[in-house]
Design a protein around this motif. Structure first.
Motif, mmCIF file in Angstrom:
data_model
loop_
_atom_site.group_PDB
_atom_site.id
_atom_site.type_symbol
_atom_site.label_atom_id
_atom_site.label_comp_id
_atom_site.label_asym_id
_atom_site.label_seq_id
_atom_site.Cartn_x
_atom_site.Cartn_y
_atom_site.Cartn_z
ATOM 1 N N TYR A 1 0.839 -1.194 0.000
ATOM 2 C CA TYR A 1 0.000 0.000 0.000
ATOM 3 C C TYR A 1 0.876 1.246 0.000
ATOM 4 C CZ TYR A 1 -4.234 -2.687 0.915
ATOM 5 O OH TYR A 1 -5.291 -3.553 0.810
ATOM 6 N N PRO A 2 0.553 2.230 -0.829
ATOM 7 C CA PRO A 2 1.355 3.451 -0.896
ATOM 8 C C PRO A 2 1.429 4.153 0.459
ATOM 9 C CG PRO A 2 -0.211 3.344 -2.716
ATOM 10 C CD PRO A 2 -0.574 2.243 -1.774
ATOM 11 N N ASP A 3 2.637 4.503 0.874
ATOM 12 C CA ASP A 3 2.890 5.235 2.107
ATOM 13 C C ASP A 3 2.354 4.511 3.333
ATOM 14 O OD1 ASP A 3 4.113 7.421 3.365
ATOM 15 O OD2 ASP A 3 2.186 8.458 3.598
ATOM 16 N N GLY A 4 2.252 3.181 3.265
ATOM 17 C CA GLY A 4 1.826 2.391 4.414
ATOM 18 C C GLY A 4 3.010 1.997 5.269
ATOM 19 N N PRO A 5 2.763 1.394 6.414
ATOM 20 C CA PRO A 5 3.860 0.989 7.297
ATOM 21 C C PRO A 5 4.871 0.068 6.619
ATOM 22 C CG PRO A 5 1.759 0.835 8.429
ATOM 23 C CD PRO A 5 1.436 1.117 7.001
ATOM 24 N N ALA A 6 4.389 -0.850 5.778
ATOM 25 C CA ALA A 6 5.307 -1.776 5.114
ATOM 26 C C ALA A 6 6.228 -1.044 4.140
ATOM 27 C CB ALA A 6 4.512 -2.854 4.382
ATOM 28 N N GLN A 7 5.659 -0.121 3.374
ATOM 29 C CA GLN A 7 6.483 0.630 2.432
ATOM 30 C C GLN A 7 7.511 1.491 3.160
ATOM 31 O OE1 GLN A 7 4.988 4.040 -0.049
ATOM 32 N NE2 GLN A 7 5.252 2.560 -1.717
ATOM 33 N N ARG A 8 7.094 2.104 4.269
ATOM 34 C CA ARG A 8 8.040 2.923 5.032
ATOM 35 C C ARG A 8 9.130 2.073 5.673
ATOM 36 N NH1 ARG A 8 3.143 5.760 6.339
ATOM 37 N NH2 ARG A 8 2.907 4.580 8.298
ATOM 38 N N ALA A 9 8.816 0.792 5.942
ATOM 39 C CA ALA A 9 9.825 -0.105 6.504
ATOM 40 C C ALA A 9 10.791 -0.622 5.453
ATOM 41 C CB ALA A 9 9.145 -1.277 7.202
ATOM 42 N N GLY A 10 10.442 -0.424 4.163
ATOM 43 C CA GLY A 10 11.326 -0.869 3.095
ATOM 44 C C GLY A 10 10.904 -2.139 2.405
ATOM 45 N N LEU A 11 9.718 -2.683 2.736
ATOM 46 C CA LEU A 11 9.242 -3.888 2.059
ATOM 47 C C LEU A 11 8.904 -3.583 0.613
ATOM 48 C CD1 LEU A 11 6.907 -5.756 4.563
ATOM 49 C CD2 LEU A 11 8.887 -6.700 3.400
ATOM 50 N N GLN A 12 9.179 -4.554 -0.264
ATOM 51 C CA GLN A 12 8.932 -4.385 -1.687
ATOM 52 C C GLN A 12 8.167 -5.585 -2.231
ATOM 53 O OE1 GLN A 12 12.691 -3.859 -3.673
ATOM 54 N NE2 GLN A 12 13.302 -2.112 -2.389
ATOM 55 N N PRO A 13 7.353 -5.380 -3.270
ATOM 56 C CA PRO A 13 6.719 -6.532 -3.926
ATOM 57 C C PRO A 13 7.776 -7.524 -4.399
ATOM 58 C CG PRO A 13 5.738 -4.492 -4.681
ATOM 59 C CD PRO A 13 6.934 -4.104 -3.873
ATOM 60 N N GLY A 14 7.526 -8.789 -4.144
ATOM 61 C CA GLY A 14 8.490 -9.823 -4.495
ATOM 62 C C GLY A 14 9.317 -10.293 -3.320
ATOM 63 N N ASP A 15 9.333 -9.532 -2.221
ATOM 64 C CA ASP A 15 10.023 -9.989 -1.014
ATOM 65 C C ASP A 15 9.326 -11.225 -0.463
ATOM 66 O OD1 ASP A 15 11.844 -7.943 -1.140
ATOM 67 O OD2 ASP A 15 10.893 -6.715 0.419
ATOM 68 N N VAL A 16 10.093 -12.168 0.021
ATOM 69 C CA VAL A 16 9.540 -13.371 0.642
ATOM 70 C C VAL A 16 9.605 -13.190 2.148
ATOM 71 C CG1 VAL A 16 9.759 -15.861 0.945
ATOM 72 C CG2 VAL A 16 10.239 -14.826 -1.277
ATOM 73 N N LEU A 17 8.436 -13.124 2.787
ATOM 74 C CA LEU A 17 8.386 -12.984 4.240
ATOM 75 C C LEU A 17 8.712 -14.323 4.892
ATOM 76 C CD1 LEU A 17 5.166 -10.818 4.784
ATOM 77 C CD2 LEU A 17 7.525 -10.125 5.167
ATOM 78 N N LEU A 18 9.721 -14.316 5.738
ATOM 79 C CA LEU A 18 10.117 -15.532 6.430
ATOM 80 C C LEU A 18 9.648 -15.545 7.877
ATOM 81 C CD1 LEU A 18 13.780 -15.844 5.095
ATOM 82 C CD2 LEU A 18 11.712 -16.928 4.207
ATOM 83 N N LYS A 19 9.813 -14.392 8.574
ATOM 84 C CA LYS A 19 9.413 -14.313 9.977
ATOM 85 C C LYS A 19 8.892 -12.919 10.289
ATOM 86 C CE LYS A 19 12.612 -17.771 11.897
ATOM 87 N NZ LYS A 19 13.705 -18.000 12.887
ATOM 88 N N LEU A 20 7.928 -12.868 11.215
ATOM 89 C CA LEU A 20 7.443 -11.619 11.781
ATOM 90 C C LEU A 20 7.611 -11.718 13.287
ATOM 91 C CD1 LEU A 20 4.130 -11.090 9.747
ATOM 92 C CD2 LEU A 20 6.302 -9.901 9.413
ATOM 93 N N ASP A 21 8.493 -10.879 13.832
ATOM 94 C CA ASP A 21 8.805 -10.948 15.269
ATOM 95 C C ASP A 21 9.166 -12.369 15.685
ATOM 96 O OD1 ASP A 21 8.877 -8.377 16.184
ATOM 97 O OD2 ASP A 21 6.831 -8.342 16.963
ATOM 98 N N ASN A 22 10.034 -12.986 14.901
ATOM 99 C CA ASN A 22 10.564 -14.324 15.169
ATOM 100 C C ASN A 22 9.524 -15.431 15.052
ATOM 101 O OD1 ASN A 22 13.222 -13.343 15.796
ATOM 102 N ND2 ASN A 22 12.467 -12.718 17.809
ATOM 103 N N GLU A 23 8.311 -15.091 14.592
ATOM 104 C CA GLU A 23 7.296 -16.104 14.327
ATOM 105 C C GLU A 23 7.335 -16.459 12.847
ATOM 106 O OE1 GLU A 23 5.155 -17.744 16.285
ATOM 107 O OE2 GLU A 23 5.918 -16.788 18.102
ATOM 108 N N PRO A 24 7.478 -17.759 12.499
ATOM 109 C CA PRO A 24 7.522 -18.125 11.084
ATOM 110 C C PRO A 24 6.284 -17.664 10.333
ATOM 111 C CG PRO A 24 8.154 -19.988 12.471
ATOM 112 C CD PRO A 24 7.630 -18.918 13.391
ATOM 113 N N ALA A 25 6.492 -17.050 9.178
ATOM 114 C CA ALA A 25 5.384 -16.568 8.345
ATOM 115 C C ALA A 25 5.082 -17.630 7.293
ATOM 116 C CB ALA A 25 5.749 -15.237 7.687
ATOM 117 N N LEU A 26 4.269 -18.595 7.668
ATOM 118 C CA LEU A 26 3.966 -19.721 6.786
ATOM 119 C C LEU A 26 2.619 -19.592 6.097
ATOM 120 C CD1 LEU A 26 5.191 -22.628 9.103
ATOM 121 C CD2 LEU A 26 6.476 -21.411 7.331
ATOM 122 N N ASP A 27 1.750 -18.742 6.634
ATOM 123 C CA ASP A 27 0.395 -18.624 6.100
ATOM 124 C C ASP A 27 -0.024 -17.166 6.155
ATOM 125 O OD1 ASP A 27 -2.761 -18.612 7.070
ATOM 126 O OD2 ASP A 27 -2.348 -19.986 5.412
#
Length: 393
Positions: free
Chosen positions: A308-334
């Motif tokens: 989302y434009p100017d959302g928290p993820a974009q401000r954190a540097g996330l980009q389309p195509g990134d593979v999320l592996l963990k969020l706060d040390n919790e595996p991002a499997l689903d």
């Protein structure tokens, strides 16, 4: 020699067979350990476990706290240009056009003696008037305290004395096979109780709500049951009846677990809305095809398909195509599980995001934002027409 074998052959063979049978049947006679074979068999005198012959006590306990709703909506039709013409305006002022009143029937559960009710958002959405009819015959107009389209829940308030309140159960302890009673106002015929069992728990990805964690039951849930109570065999509330599977199927109804419904209700009462964390991404679970296209060694993780434009993820540097592996040390499997994890966070909290970008691991830090209302959320930036999105956070 042949004659001797013919004479003693059969007795010898029979003797060998008998010896083998003895060894098999009574191995301890020849010094061998006895073979143990265990079978699970119910004792003939063991008592049978059976349910009650009647659920009248459960129904009479819960039914007084289940109300019928009648929501009315007056369509606001745009006026024709002729109605504003000075020549014809006096005529229309004396004879205003009649609007067809839209009527919606549903149910609600009285949650507290103070008059707070839970129902479905789709029952009360855009209603001009909401009339609540209690089992004891009293009727009153309800005030909408707030709603949450993401879970299809709404909170109402009525001001009457001596209100009954339902006993709240524990939906997290519900098991498949438990008896369940659905109480509501189907088809406007009056309060009705139907019985079935819990068919499944944790149902999601049905396309009904943003946040889905449904209890599935075969207790009959019909039109007008929406917002009513799903109670256990003791009359305790375990869910808010919400939907049925369309297409002519029978015995497949869904209820929102009361644990989730209570969290939503308490947030609406306290803040006027549900406070949820938000990152502002669209994600998709990695398929074998996506794993191959991203050159991933396995299929663990979820891929960011939109930001989302100017959302928290974009401000954190996330980009389309990134593979999320963990969020706060919790595996991002689903995707849905990760979305719920983010939603439970408080706006302003920091979150550690571990991703794989172009085959290289990368750690980012994001600041959880406040999830905007459903109807005002900006559309995500699609990255591929081939990706079917199953979650957003």
């Amino acid at each position: 020699m042949l004659k001797a074998l013919r004479s003693y052959g059969w007795p010898i063979a029979v003797g060998i067979l008998l010896a083998a049978l003895v060894v098999i049947r009574f191995p301890e006679w020849v010094g061998l350990p006895k073979q143990q074979v265990h079978f699970e068999q119910t004792a003939a005198t063991s008592p049978r476990t059976q349910g009650p012959v009647s659920y009248a006590d459960a129904a009479s306990k819960a039914a007084p706290a289940v109300a019928s709703l009648r929501s009315t909506k007056h369509p606001k039709k745009p006026s024709a240009p002729i109605q504003n013409d000075p020549l014809f305006k006096p005529y229309f002022d004396k004879n205003p056009p009649k609007n067809n009143e839209e009527l919606s029937l549903g149910s609600a559960v009285i949650m507290s003696h103070e008059g707070y009710l839970l129902t479905n958002n789709h029952v009360t959405s855009d209603a001009d008037t909401i009339v609540v009819a209690l089992q004891d015959g009293r009727q009153t107009v309800a005030t909408l305290i707030g709603s949450d389209p993401d879970t299809d829940l709404a909170v109402l308030k009525i001001d009457l004395d001596s209100l009954p309140a339902i006993s709240i159960g524990h939906s997290e302890g519900v098991r498949i096979g438990d008896v369940a009673l659905a109480i509501g106002n189907p088809f406007g015929v009056g309060q009705t109780v139907t019985m079935g069992i819990i068919s499944a728990t944790g149902r999601n990805q049905l396309g009904l709500n943003t946040y889905e964690d449904f209890i599935q039951t075969d207790a009959a849930i019909n039109l007008g049951n929406s917002g009513g109570a799903l109670v256990d065999a003791n009359g305790n509330l375990i869910g808010i009846n919400t939907a049925i599977l369309s297409g002519g199927s029978q015995g497949i109804g869904f209820a929102i677990p009361i644990k989730l419904a209570m969290e939503v209700m308490q947030s609406i009462i306290a803040h006027g809305q549900v406070i949820r964390g938000w990152l502002g991404v669209e994600v998709e679970r990695i398929s074998p095809e996506l794993a191959a296209s991203f050159n991933l060694p396995n299929q663990d993780g979820i891929v960011v398909s939109g930001v989302y434009p100017d959302g928290p993820a974009q401000r954190a540097g996330l980009q389309p195509g990134d593979v999320l592996l963990k969020l706060d040390n919790e595996p991002a499997l689903d995707g849905r599980q990760s979305m719920n994890q983010v939603a439970r966070s408080r706006p302003g909290d920091k979150i550690l995001i571990e991703v794989l970008r172009n085959g290289k691991p990368l750690k980012l830090t994001g600041i959880i934002g406040l999830r905007p209302p459903v109807d005002t959320s900006p559309p995500p930036e699609p990255t591929s027409d081939s990706i079917q999105k199953n979650g957003a956070s």
